[in-house]
Design an enzyme around this catalytic site. Structure first.
Site, PDB file in Angstrom:
ATOM      1  N   CYS A 291      -4.272 -14.401  62.815  1.00 41.31           N
ATOM      2  CA  CYS A 291      -5.194 -15.532  62.824  1.00 41.31           C
ATOM      3  C   CYS A 291      -6.109 -15.536  61.603  1.00 41.31           C
ATOM      4  O   CYS A 291      -6.487 -16.601  61.099  1.00 41.31           O
ATOM      5  CB  CYS A 291      -6.020 -15.531  64.103  1.00 41.31           C
ATOM      6  SG  CYS A 291      -6.973 -14.011  64.345  1.00 41.31           S
TER       7      CYS A 291
ATOM      8  N   HIS B   3     -11.210 -12.241  65.651  1.00 38.76           N
ATOM      9  CA  HIS B   3     -10.344 -13.424  65.668  1.00 38.76           C
ATOM     10  C   HIS B   3     -11.121 -14.500  64.923  1.00 38.76           C
ATOM     11  O   HIS B   3     -12.334 -14.622  65.084  1.00 38.76           O
ATOM     12  CB  HIS B   3     -10.082 -13.882  67.106  1.00 38.76           C
ATOM     13  CG  HIS B   3      -9.467 -15.248  67.188  1.00 38.76           C
ATOM     14  ND1 HIS B   3      -8.149 -15.489  66.860  1.00 38.76           N
ATOM     15  CD2 HIS B   3     -10.000 -16.448  67.527  1.00 38.76           C
ATOM     16  CE1 HIS B   3      -7.893 -16.775  67.024  1.00 38.76           C
ATOM     17  NE2 HIS B   3      -9.001 -17.377  67.420  1.00 38.76           N
TER      18      HIS B   3
END
Length: 115
Positions: free
Chosen positions: A94, A20
């Site tokens: 993301c 992420h």
């Protein structure tokens, strides 16, 4: 950059893993996440504070030539572009957000191994 999987301990040395990412500007971390609503999926949090993921590293991407007002404009524009229900784990996640946002701020994207 955060680890999504504990397997990253073994995969990262080979340039692999599940990550992420977010972009830090001053004392704010800006990221994109999924939800079912039709409003922005862009969130602003305290850096390195994601309670669900393990922080791995911070990568300095450079300095921007944009003014604070221009940075605010970029943030508002990208909030409109990245709606929570548009999240797709393979095509609009993301890391895609961080890459595009970084390009708008400093003219270069995030390292390719992250996505």
């Amino acid at each position: 950059v955060y680890d999504i999987s504990a397997a990253n301990y073994y995969l990262h040395p080979f340039g692999l893993g599940a990550y992420h990412s977010a972009v830090q500007i001053f004392d704010v971390e800006i990221a994109f996440g999924a939800h079912e609503g039709t409003f922005t999926g862009v969130v602003e949090t305290e850096p390195r504070s994601n309670p669900y993921l393990k922080f791995r590293t911070q990568i300095f991407m450079g300095e921007t030539n944009l003014s604070i007002s221009e940075i605010d404009d970029v943030i508002e524009e990208i909030k409109i572009e990245y709606i929570g229900c548009s999240y797709d784990v393979f095509n609009r996640n993301c890391n895609h957000f961080s890459d595009e946002f970084s390009k708008k701020l400093v003219g270069k994207g995030i390292p390719t191994y992250i996505n």
